[in-house]
Design a protein around this motif. Structure first.
Motif, PDB file in Angstrom:
ATOM      1  N   ARG A 126      -8.165  13.097  -8.234  1.00 34.43           N
ATOM      2  CA  ARG A 126      -7.403  12.109  -7.460  1.00 34.43           C
ATOM      3  C   ARG A 126      -7.886  12.117  -6.012  1.00 34.43           C
ATOM      4  NH1 ARG A 126      -1.985  11.254  -9.974  1.00 34.43           N
ATOM      5  NH2 ARG A 126      -1.689   9.688  -8.367  1.00 34.43           N
ATOM      6  N   TYR A 127      -7.973  10.952  -5.492  1.00 27.92           N
ATOM      7  CA  TYR A 127      -8.326  10.794  -4.076  1.00 27.92           C
ATOM      8  C   TYR A 127      -7.279   9.902  -3.430  1.00 27.92           C
ATOM      9  CZ  TYR A 127     -12.892  12.780  -5.022  1.00 27.92           C
ATOM     10  OH  TYR A 127     -13.910  13.623  -5.366  1.00 27.92           O
ATOM     11  N   VAL A 128      -7.003  10.167  -2.166  1.00 26.18           N
ATOM     12  CA  VAL A 128      -5.992   9.358  -1.495  1.00 26.18           C
ATOM     13  C   VAL A 128      -6.504   8.935  -0.111  1.00 26.18           C
ATOM     14  CG1 VAL A 128      -3.950  10.305  -2.622  1.00 26.18           C
ATOM     15  CG2 VAL A 128      -4.906  11.450  -0.618  1.00 26.18           C
ATOM     16  N   ALA A 129      -5.949   7.856   0.377  1.00 27.59           N
ATOM     17  CA  ALA A 129      -6.218   7.440   1.749  1.00 27.59           C
ATOM     18  C   ALA A 129      -4.903   7.015   2.373  1.00 27.59           C
ATOM     19  CB  ALA A 129      -7.210   6.287   1.789  1.00 27.59           C
ATOM     20  N   VAL A 130      -4.692   7.442   3.608  1.00 29.21           N
ATOM     21  CA  VAL A 130      -3.543   6.971   4.376  1.00 29.21           C
ATOM     22  C   VAL A 130      -4.104   5.944   5.353  1.00 29.21           C
ATOM     23  CG1 VAL A 130      -1.745   7.579   6.005  1.00 29.21           C
ATOM     24  CG2 VAL A 130      -2.370   9.171   4.185  1.00 29.21           C
ATOM     25  N   ILE A 131      -3.605   4.749   5.235  1.00 21.54           N
ATOM     26  CA  ILE A 131      -4.135   3.674   6.082  1.00 21.54           C
ATOM     27  C   ILE A 131      -3.159   3.435   7.215  1.00 21.54           C
ATOM     28  CG2 ILE A 131      -4.939   1.301   6.103  1.00 21.54           C
ATOM     29  CD1 ILE A 131      -5.565   1.577   3.204  1.00 21.54           C
ATOM     30  N   ASP A 132      -3.647   3.630   8.428  1.00 19.47           N
ATOM     31  CA  ASP A 132      -2.736   3.543   9.567  1.00 19.47           C
ATOM     32  C   ASP A 132      -3.437   2.899  10.749  1.00 19.47           C
ATOM     33  OD1 ASP A 132      -4.421   5.417  10.665  1.00 19.47           O
ATOM     34  OD2 ASP A 132      -3.076   7.094  10.348  1.00 19.47           O
ATOM     35  N   GLN A 133      -2.699   2.824  11.833  1.00 20.32           N
ATOM     36  CA  GLN A 133      -3.245   2.238  13.054  1.00 20.32           C
ATOM     37  C   GLN A 133      -3.422   3.377  14.045  1.00 20.32           C
ATOM     38  OE1 GLN A 133      -0.638  -0.719  14.735  1.00 20.32           O
ATOM     39  NE2 GLN A 133      -2.363  -2.041  15.162  1.00 20.32           N
ATOM     40  N   ASP A 134      -4.660   3.838  14.201  1.00 22.60           N
ATOM     41  CA  ASP A 134      -4.974   4.907  15.139  1.00 22.60           C
ATOM     42  C   ASP A 134      -4.007   6.088  15.033  1.00 22.60           C
ATOM     43  OD1 ASP A 134      -7.048   3.390  16.063  1.00 22.60           O
ATOM     44  OD2 ASP A 134      -5.807   2.394  17.565  1.00 22.60           O
ATOM     45  N   GLY A 135      -3.777   6.552  13.823  1.00 21.97           N
ATOM     46  CA  GLY A 135      -2.957   7.742  13.640  1.00 21.97           C
ATOM     47  C   GLY A 135      -1.473   7.499  13.747  1.00 21.97           C
ATOM     48  N   ASP A 136      -1.074   6.234  13.861  1.00 23.54           N
ATOM     49  CA  ASP A 136       0.334   5.872  13.930  1.00 23.54           C
ATOM     50  C   ASP A 136       0.990   6.068  12.562  1.00 23.54           C
ATOM     51  OD1 ASP A 136       2.336   5.090  15.506  1.00 23.54           O
ATOM     52  OD2 ASP A 136       1.628   3.051  15.866  1.00 23.54           O
ATOM     53  N   LEU A 137       2.192   5.576  12.437  1.00 20.81           N
ATOM     54  CA  LEU A 137       2.914   5.630  11.167  1.00 20.81           C
ATOM     55  C   LEU A 137       2.045   5.082  10.022  1.00 20.81           C
ATOM     56  CD1 LEU A 137       5.854   6.394  10.492  1.00 20.81           C
ATOM     57  CD2 LEU A 137       6.392   3.964  10.610  1.00 20.81           C
ATOM     58  N   PRO A 138       1.995   5.767   8.882  1.00 26.03           N
ATOM     59  CA  PRO A 138       1.183   5.250   7.776  1.00 26.03           C
ATOM     60  C   PRO A 138       1.657   3.863   7.355  1.00 26.03           C
ATOM     61  CG  PRO A 138       2.152   7.383   7.227  1.00 26.03           C
ATOM     62  CD  PRO A 138       2.693   6.995   8.545  1.00 26.03           C
ATOM     63  N   ALA A 139       0.715   2.948   7.142  1.00 21.30           N
ATOM     64  CA  ALA A 139       1.072   1.591   6.764  1.00 21.30           C
ATOM     65  C   ALA A 139       0.935   1.384   5.259  1.00 21.30           C
ATOM     66  CB  ALA A 139       0.191   0.591   7.500  1.00 21.30           C
ATOM     67  N   LEU A 140      -0.117   1.980   4.717  1.00 21.80           N
ATOM     68  CA  LEU A 140      -0.352   1.840   3.285  1.00 21.80           C
ATOM     69  C   LEU A 140      -0.885   3.145   2.721  1.00 21.80           C
ATOM     70  CD1 LEU A 140      -1.716  -1.031   4.686  1.00 21.80           C
ATOM     71  CD2 LEU A 140      -1.424  -1.624   2.299  1.00 21.80           C
ATOM     72  N   LEU A 141      -0.638   3.347   1.464  1.00 23.53           N
ATOM     73  CA  LEU A 141      -1.202   4.496   0.767  1.00 23.53           C
ATOM     74  C   LEU A 141      -2.115   3.994  -0.332  1.00 23.53           C
ATOM     75  CD1 LEU A 141       1.944   6.761   0.306  1.00 23.53           C
ATOM     76  CD2 LEU A 141       0.125   6.977   1.999  1.00 23.53           C
ATOM     77  N   VAL A 142      -3.278   4.619  -0.424  1.00 29.27           N
ATOM     78  CA  VAL A 142      -4.215   4.273  -1.493  1.00 29.27           C
ATOM     79  C   VAL A 142      -4.370   5.509  -2.369  1.00 29.27           C
ATOM     80  CG1 VAL A 142      -6.589   3.640  -2.040  1.00 29.27           C
ATOM     81  CG2 VAL A 142      -5.462   2.631  -0.050  1.00 29.27           C
ATOM     82  N   ASP A 143      -4.276   5.314  -3.646  1.00 24.90           N
ATOM     83  CA  ASP A 143      -4.340   6.435  -4.578  1.00 24.90           C
ATOM     84  C   ASP A 143      -5.369   6.098  -5.649  1.00 24.90           C
ATOM     85  OD1 ASP A 143      -3.158   8.919  -5.738  1.00 24.90           O
ATOM     86  OD2 ASP A 143      -2.660   7.542  -7.366  1.00 24.90           O
ATOM     87  N   VAL A 144      -6.427   6.904  -5.715  1.00 34.05           N
ATOM     88  CA  VAL A 144      -7.488   6.656  -6.696  1.00 34.05           C
ATOM     89  C   VAL A 144      -7.378   7.708  -7.797  1.00 34.05           C
ATOM     90  CG1 VAL A 144      -9.973   6.623  -7.074  1.00 34.05           C
ATOM     91  CG2 VAL A 144      -9.024   5.642  -4.973  1.00 34.05           C
ATOM     92  N   ASP A 145      -7.291   7.252  -9.004  1.00 33.16           N
ATOM     93  CA  ASP A 145      -7.192   8.162 -10.146  1.00 33.16           C
ATOM     94  C   ASP A 145      -8.423   7.951 -11.027  1.00 33.16           C
ATOM     95  OD1 ASP A 145      -6.642   9.455 -12.516  1.00 33.16           O
ATOM     96  OD2 ASP A 145      -4.489   9.067 -12.391  1.00 33.16           O
ATOM     97  N   LEU A 146      -9.373   8.876 -10.889  1.00 29.16           N
ATOM     98  CA  LEU A 146     -10.644   8.703 -11.609  1.00 29.16           C
ATOM     99  C   LEU A 146     -10.442   8.810 -13.114  1.00 29.16           C
ATOM    100  CD1 LEU A 146     -13.110  10.746  -9.369  1.00 29.16           C
ATOM    101  CD2 LEU A 146     -12.747   8.281  -9.404  1.00 29.16           C
ATOM    102  N   ALA A 147      -9.515   9.684 -13.533  1.00 30.84           N
ATOM    103  CA  ALA A 147      -9.299   9.875 -14.966  1.00 30.84           C
ATOM    104  C   ALA A 147      -8.744   8.606 -15.599  1.00 30.84           C
ATOM    105  CB  ALA A 147      -8.343  11.046 -15.194  1.00 30.84           C
ATOM    106  N   ALA A 148      -7.779   8.000 -14.892  1.00 30.34           N
ATOM    107  CA  ALA A 148      -7.163   6.776 -15.423  1.00 30.34           C
ATOM    108  C   ALA A 148      -8.005   5.542 -15.100  1.00 30.34           C
ATOM    109  CB  ALA A 148      -5.759   6.617 -14.846  1.00 30.34           C
ATOM    110  N   GLY A 149      -8.946   5.712 -14.154  1.00 31.94           N
ATOM    111  CA  GLY A 149      -9.786   4.585 -13.759  1.00 31.94           C
ATOM    112  C   GLY A 149      -9.033   3.537 -12.966  1.00 31.94           C
ATOM    113  N   THR A 150      -8.035   3.989 -12.188  1.00 32.81           N
ATOM    114  CA  THR A 150      -7.245   3.014 -11.433  1.00 32.81           C
ATOM    115  C   THR A 150      -7.263   3.315  -9.947  1.00 32.81           C
ATOM    116  OG1 THR A 150      -5.244   4.326 -11.685  1.00 32.81           O
ATOM    117  CG2 THR A 150      -5.611   2.563 -13.310  1.00 32.81           C
TER     118      THR A 150
END
Lengths: 238, 179
Positions: A126-150
């Motif tokens: 699993r890989y994740v990304a926290v998408i934010d504005q210059d370290g501010d409050l997280p705006a979006l979360l991205v979650d990559v699941d290689l096993a599930a392919g999603t």
């Protein structure tokens, strides 16, 4: 509103005698009213001749420098923006070593919150990304699941401004940004198959949200300001 | 295709030298107009910078079927200037030198000329009542608000609004007699 009233309203807009609030209201209305937009163009073209009543005046020499600097800002234009993103990406490759632990801790905290229950099941793929504005409050979360392919993207705090869309981009060096769709409202979630992303990779990936016209970028590449960014990290183990 | 139109097409492709050429060609005209509306060189410079930034980002949306390039450029600059002064200015300003020179330059442009040779807009403006004509000119060229016009003409704001609407309607009837 009849045609005469539309011409009067548009006329006052072009003359400049509306108050600021009235001007804003006119712009909103004319965006969806073709007659009003046509009335505005009518007056702009008819009154254009008055532009010649005002003599030209050379702007101060330093003004061009300010303008040329301002168009080099990443927010102002697509190509500059991509150059800047690629530069940040290069920086991230080294910074990830240092800040990776911090980001991972942050992700761990976020994933531990009950509303992200489904994300608690952590594996090595699993890989994740926290998408934010210059370290501010997280705006979006991205979650990559290689096993599930999603790949799932969830908007946490970022509502797109009225009449605009937030578009999510998958960016790797040397390739054009790939749109992953629109995330306009808090709570929205996109789940896509990794097969939709050609040659998906987990290294050197940056996700970015750009502010686009309603419905998304008209060109297939980011055209508006990049409002949020985040790099992809291995998900913290449990 | 005229020169400004060709430059706008290049700017739409991100051509910076073309943007500089457009700035050199149109900057003085836009700056003159913006200074007259803002009546403050500092504000006018911020406005011009903002306007050129919009031109840079919006060049691809210019449509030659809708307006001449210079008209499109002036509209962006005027709207940016008017937004800036309407957003910030609280206290109505009275008649000033810029307003006076607008009226004078219009008078010079029309006086003594053969009416048949005057461009349609000037001829139609010249046919308006003096108060309506001056309201339209001071608003368009010198950025006067309804309140400023009310002070200038010692008339209630409601009356000014009526003059503006009547002036615009009569102007349109004169420009498009078929209506």
């Amino acid at each position: 509103m009849n045609s005469e009233e539309k011409f009067a309203w548009a006329g006052e807009y072009v003359l400049g005698t509306l108050t600021y609030d009235e001007r804003q209201a006119f712009e909103r209305a004319s965006a969806s009213d073709a007659d009003l937009a046509a009335a505005r163009r009518y007056w702009e073209n008819q009154l254009a001749e008055l532009n010649d009543l005002t003599p030209p005046l050379a702007p101060p020499r330093a003004l061009w420098d300010r303008i040329s600097v301002s168009i080099a800002q990443p927010s102002s234009r697509n190509d500059e923006l991509l150059v800047s993103l690629k530069r940040r990406l290069a920086g991230w490759r080294t910074a990830a070593m240092v800040t990776g632990a911090l980001a991972a801790a942050m992700v761990a905290i976020l994933l531990a919150r009950p509303e992200f229950g489904p994300y608690l099941d952590q594996r090595n793929d699993r890989y994740v990304a926290v998408i934010d504005q210059d370290g501010d409050l997280p705006a979006l979360l991205v979650d990559v699941d290689l096993a599930a392919g999603t790949i799932s993207i969830r908007s946490v705090t970022a509502d797109a401004p009225e009449g605009r869309s937030h578009e999510l981009w998958y960016i790797v060096p040397g390739r054009d940004p790939l749109s992953l769709g629109l995330v306009d409202r808090v709570g929205m979630e996109i789940i896509a198959s990794l097969e939709e992303i050609p040659d998906f990779q987990t290294a050197d990936v940056v996700f970015a949200i750009s502010n686009e016209p309603l419905g998304g970028s008209p060109t297939g590449a980011p055209t508006g300001q990049i409002v949020y960014t985040g790099a992809l990290f291995p998900a913290p183990g449990r | 295709m005229d020169r400004l139109e060709a430059l706008l097409a290049s700017i739409a492709d991100g051509d910076r030298p073309a943007f500089r050429k457009l700035y050199d060609a149109a900057g003085p005209k836009l700056y003159g107009i913006v200074v007259r509306i803002c009546r403050d060189h500092g504000i006018a410079q911020d406005v011009l910078q903002d306007a050129f930034l919009k031109i840079w980002t919006k060049a691809a949306s210019y449509d030659a079927n809708q307006a001449r390039p210079i008209t499109w450029l002036v509209s962006i600059a005027r709207n940016t200037a008017i937004d800036a002064i309407r957003r910030s200015r609280e206290i109505p300003l009275g008649m000033d030198d810029e307003g006076r020179s607008v009226i004078d330059s219009f008078g010079q442009a029309t006086s003594g000329a053969d009416p048949a040779e005057l461009l349609a807009l000037r001829r139609c403006l010249d046919g308006l009542e003096r108060s309506q004509q001056e309201c339209l000119l001071l608003a368009y060229c010198a950025g006067h608000s309804r309140e400023e016009l009310a002070t200038r003409f010692s008339a209630p704001v409601g009356t000014i609004k009526t003059w503006l609407h009547r002036g615009l309607a009569r102007l349109r009837a004169c420009l498009d007699p078929a209506l």
